[in-house]
Design a protein around this motif. Structure first.
Motif, PDB file in Angstrom:
ATOM      1  N   ALA A  32       0.828  -1.205   0.000  1.00  0.00           N
ATOM      2  CA  ALA A  32       0.000   0.000   0.000  1.00  0.00           C
ATOM      3  C   ALA A  32       0.868   1.262   0.000  1.00  0.00           C
ATOM      4  CB  ALA A  32      -0.929  -0.009   1.207  1.00  0.00           C
ATOM      5  N   TYR A  33       1.935   1.234   0.753  1.00  0.00           N
ATOM      6  CA  TYR A  33       2.843   2.379   0.801  1.00  0.00           C
ATOM      7  C   TYR A  33       3.490   2.622  -0.563  1.00  0.00           C
ATOM      8  CZ  TYR A  33       6.733   5.327   2.286  1.00  0.00           C
ATOM      9  OH  TYR A  33       7.633   6.349   2.418  1.00  0.00           O
ATOM     10  N   ALA A  34       3.906   1.554  -1.229  1.00  0.00           N
ATOM     11  CA  ALA A  34       4.515   1.692  -2.549  1.00  0.00           C
ATOM     12  C   ALA A  34       3.513   2.226  -3.571  1.00  0.00           C
ATOM     13  CB  ALA A  34       5.077   0.354  -3.008  1.00  0.00           C
ATOM     14  N   VAL A  35       2.282   1.766  -3.499  1.00  0.00           N
ATOM     15  CA  VAL A  35       1.254   2.251  -4.424  1.00  0.00           C
ATOM     16  C   VAL A  35       0.983   3.732  -4.174  1.00  0.00           C
ATOM     17  CG1 VAL A  35      -1.199   2.049  -5.020  1.00  0.00           C
ATOM     18  CG2 VAL A  35       0.214   0.007  -4.824  1.00  0.00           C
ATOM     19  N   LEU A  36       0.912   4.140  -2.909  1.00  0.00           N
ATOM     20  CA  LEU A  36       0.711   5.560  -2.601  1.00  0.00           C
ATOM     21  C   LEU A  36       1.897   6.405  -3.052  1.00  0.00           C
ATOM     22  CD1 LEU A  36      -1.002   5.378   0.896  1.00  0.00           C
ATOM     23  CD2 LEU A  36      -2.024   6.042  -1.284  1.00  0.00           C
ATOM     24  N   MET A  37       3.103   5.880  -2.927  1.00  0.00           N
ATOM     25  CA  MET A  37       4.271   6.604  -3.420  1.00  0.00           C
ATOM     26  C   MET A  37       4.183   6.803  -4.928  1.00  0.00           C
ATOM     27  SD  MET A  37       7.631   5.332  -1.232  1.00  0.00           S
ATOM     28  CE  MET A  37       8.206   4.492  -2.636  1.00  0.00           C
ATOM     29  N   LEU A  38       3.737   5.789  -5.630  1.00  0.00           N
ATOM     30  CA  LEU A  38       3.614   5.908  -7.087  1.00  0.00           C
ATOM     31  C   LEU A  38       2.516   6.887  -7.488  1.00  0.00           C
ATOM     32  CD1 LEU A  38       4.113   2.197  -8.155  1.00  0.00           C
ATOM     33  CD2 LEU A  38       5.576   4.131  -8.725  1.00  0.00           C
ATOM     34  N   ARG A  39       1.419   6.918  -6.741  1.00  0.00           N
ATOM     35  CA  ARG A  39       0.307   7.812  -7.071  1.00  0.00           C
ATOM     36  C   ARG A  39       0.643   9.275  -6.817  1.00  0.00           C
ATOM     37  NH1 ARG A  39      -4.992   6.907  -4.186  1.00  0.00           N
ATOM     38  NH2 ARG A  39      -5.620   8.787  -5.261  1.00  0.00           N
ATOM     39  N   ASN A  40       1.408   9.535  -5.761  1.00  0.00           N
ATOM     40  CA  ASN A  40       1.609  10.916  -5.332  1.00  0.00           C
ATOM     41  C   ASN A  40       2.893  11.560  -5.831  1.00  0.00           C
ATOM     42  OD1 ASN A  40      -0.797  10.853  -3.940  1.00  0.00           O
ATOM     43  ND2 ASN A  40       0.151  10.116  -2.066  1.00  0.00           N
ATOM     44  N   SER A  41       3.780  10.812  -6.418  1.00  0.00           N
ATOM     45  CA  SER A  41       5.023  11.428  -6.888  1.00  0.00           C
ATOM     46  C   SER A  41       4.919  11.726  -8.383  1.00  0.00           C
ATOM     47  CB  SER A  41       6.217  10.516  -6.600  1.00  0.00           C
ATOM     48  OG  SER A  41       6.089   9.311  -7.302  1.00  0.00           O
ATOM     49  N   PRO A  42       5.501  12.831  -8.812  1.00  0.00           N
ATOM     50  CA  PRO A  42       5.434  13.163 -10.252  1.00  0.00           C
ATOM     51  C   PRO A  42       6.300  12.217 -11.073  1.00  0.00           C
ATOM     52  CG  PRO A  42       6.759  14.768  -9.061  1.00  0.00           C
ATOM     53  CD  PRO A  42       6.159  13.860  -8.030  1.00  0.00           C
ATOM     54  N   ALA A  43       5.899  12.013 -12.308  1.00  0.00           N
ATOM     55  CA  ALA A  43       6.599  11.069 -13.186  1.00  0.00           C
ATOM     56  C   ALA A  43       7.939  11.595 -13.663  1.00  0.00           C
ATOM     57  CB  ALA A  43       5.722  10.734 -14.385  1.00  0.00           C
ATOM     58  N   ASP A  44       8.128  12.906 -13.641  1.00  0.00           N
ATOM     59  CA  ASP A  44       9.400  13.454 -14.098  1.00  0.00           C
ATOM     60  C   ASP A  44      10.460  13.516 -13.001  1.00  0.00           C
ATOM     61  OD1 ASP A  44       8.071  15.347 -12.647  1.00  0.00           O
ATOM     62  OD2 ASP A  44       8.620  17.026 -13.957  1.00  0.00           O
ATOM     63  N   GLN A  45      10.136  13.013 -11.842  1.00  0.00           N
ATOM     64  CA  GLN A  45      11.081  13.017 -10.723  1.00  0.00           C
ATOM     65  C   GLN A  45      12.203  11.993 -10.957  1.00  0.00           C
ATOM     66  OE1 GLN A  45       9.309  11.736  -7.092  1.00  0.00           O
ATOM     67  NE2 GLN A  45      10.848  12.691  -5.803  1.00  0.00           N
ATOM     68  N   TYR A  48      12.251   7.735 -10.107  1.00  0.00           N
ATOM     69  CA  TYR A  48      10.849   7.335 -10.037  1.00  0.00           C
ATOM     70  C   TYR A  48      10.705   5.817 -10.153  1.00  0.00           C
ATOM     71  CZ  TYR A  48       5.882   7.260 -11.277  1.00  0.00           C
ATOM     72  OH  TYR A  48       4.544   7.009 -11.318  1.00  0.00           O
ATOM     73  N   TRP A  49      11.619   5.220 -10.896  1.00  0.00           N
ATOM     74  CA  TRP A  49      11.590   3.775 -11.131  1.00  0.00           C
ATOM     75  C   TRP A  49      11.869   2.983  -9.858  1.00  0.00           C
ATOM     76  CZ3 TRP A  49      16.191   1.365 -10.128  1.00  0.00           C
ATOM     77  CH2 TRP A  49      17.317   2.194 -10.039  1.00  0.00           C
ATOM     78  N   LEU A  50      12.496   3.590  -8.850  1.00  0.00           N
ATOM     79  CA  LEU A  50      12.754   2.880  -7.590  1.00  0.00           C
ATOM     80  C   LEU A  50      11.464   2.512  -6.868  1.00  0.00           C
ATOM     81  CD1 LEU A  50      15.873   4.659  -6.079  1.00  0.00           C
ATOM     82  CD2 LEU A  50      15.697   2.345  -6.988  1.00  0.00           C
ATOM     83  N   SER A  51      10.424   3.302  -7.073  1.00  0.00           N
ATOM     84  CA  SER A  51       9.125   2.959  -6.475  1.00  0.00           C
ATOM     85  C   SER A  51       8.578   1.671  -7.078  1.00  0.00           C
ATOM     86  CB  SER A  51       8.134   4.099  -6.681  1.00  0.00           C
ATOM     87  OG  SER A  51       8.594   5.262  -6.052  1.00  0.00           O
ATOM     88  N   VAL A  53      10.461  -0.736  -8.328  1.00  0.00           N
ATOM     89  CA  VAL A  53      11.318  -1.805  -7.800  1.00  0.00           C
ATOM     90  C   VAL A  53      10.872  -2.180  -6.396  1.00  0.00           C
ATOM     91  CG1 VAL A  53      13.679  -2.376  -7.103  1.00  0.00           C
ATOM     92  CG2 VAL A  53      13.276  -1.185  -9.252  1.00  0.00           C
ATOM     93  N   PHE A  54      10.594  -1.171  -5.562  1.00  0.00           N
ATOM     94  CA  PHE A  54      10.134  -1.429  -4.198  1.00  0.00           C
ATOM     95  C   PHE A  54       8.805  -2.185  -4.208  1.00  0.00           C
ATOM     96  CE2 PHE A  54       7.884   0.084  -0.325  1.00  0.00           C
ATOM     97  CZ  PHE A  54       8.683  -0.551   0.605  1.00  0.00           C
ATOM     98  N   LEU A  55       7.895  -1.784  -5.076  1.00  0.00           N
ATOM     99  CA  LEU A  55       6.608  -2.468  -5.180  1.00  0.00           C
ATOM    100  C   LEU A  55       6.794  -3.921  -5.610  1.00  0.00           C
ATOM    101  CD1 LEU A  55       3.510  -2.374  -5.144  1.00  0.00           C
ATOM    102  CD2 LEU A  55       3.605  -1.615  -7.521  1.00  0.00           C
ATOM    103  N   ALA A  56       7.663  -4.148  -6.583  1.00  0.00           N
ATOM    104  CA  ALA A  56       7.912  -5.522  -7.047  1.00  0.00           C
ATOM    105  C   ALA A  56       8.517  -6.374  -5.929  1.00  0.00           C
ATOM    106  CB  ALA A  56       8.831  -5.508  -8.257  1.00  0.00           C
ATOM    107  N   LEU A  57       9.446  -5.813  -5.175  1.00  0.00           N
ATOM    108  CA  LEU A  57      10.044  -6.568  -4.070  1.00  0.00           C
ATOM    109  C   LEU A  57       9.029  -6.868  -2.973  1.00  0.00           C
ATOM    110  CD1 LEU A  57      13.546  -4.853  -3.803  1.00  0.00           C
ATOM    111  CD2 LEU A  57      13.005  -7.121  -4.699  1.00  0.00           C
TER     112      LEU A  57
END
Length: 163
Positions: A32-45, A48-51, A53-57
């Motif tokens: 849930a934390y990883a999904v919220l990080m992906l929803r709330n962070s901008p794509a140009d940051q 961004y791909w680390l989120s 990776v964290f979700l996959a792990l």
């Protein structure tokens, strides 16, 4: 399963520091934390791909917990009486212990453990706390007696193997 094989299903000993429910809760919280990080962070940051990776792990960890603790792929912890062999498997990610009847000198059934004494002097101790239920324990005792008489292995029972 071959016809000459008999398995006693074991319930793995609770040796982990965190219970199954706590581990699943932590994994779901991390997802849930990883999904919220992906929803709330901008794509140009940057990074961004680390989120992802964290979700996959986190998803892989949840799968590991489920496979390790639940019988997803069938019975993973068992005590098996194969022709001429005793086989002990403690879980999906653990190796089998195979004991040939020709190498055994004695089987000792104690209230909380089964000791397999080999002719070369080695002693292997199997945890009998993993056998749940009086009926299953009685079946195990009967199978041990049949195995010992069939292959000429001495069987010693110190005390009644009950809870």
């Amino acid at each position: 399963m071959p016809t000459g094989t008999t398995r006693i299903r074991l319930r793995p000993a609770n040796s982990s520091r965190l219970s199954f429910g706590v581990q699943v809760s932590l994994a779901l919280f991390a997802i849930a934390y990883a999904v919220l990080m992906l929803r709330n962070s901008p794509a140009d940051q940057d990074f961004y791909w680390l989120s992802y990776v964290f979700l996959a792990l986190c998803v892989i960890y949840l799968g590991f917990i489920l496979v390790h603790n639940a019988p997803v792929f069938g019975t993973q912890s068992y005590f098996e009486f194969a022709p001429g062999y005793l086989v002990h498997k403690a879980g999906l990610f653990r190796a089998k212990q195979v004991f040939a009847a020709e190498n055994m000198s004695m089987l000792e059934l104690l209230p909380r453990q089964l000791r397999v004494r080999l002719k070369d002097g080695d002693i292997h101790v199997l945890n009998m706390r993993e056998v749940k239920g009086t009926r299953r324990l009685a079946v195990l005792r009967a199978l041990l007696e049949n195995f010992a008489t069939r292959y000429g292995v001495a069987l010693r029972e110190d005390a009644p193997a009950t809870k």
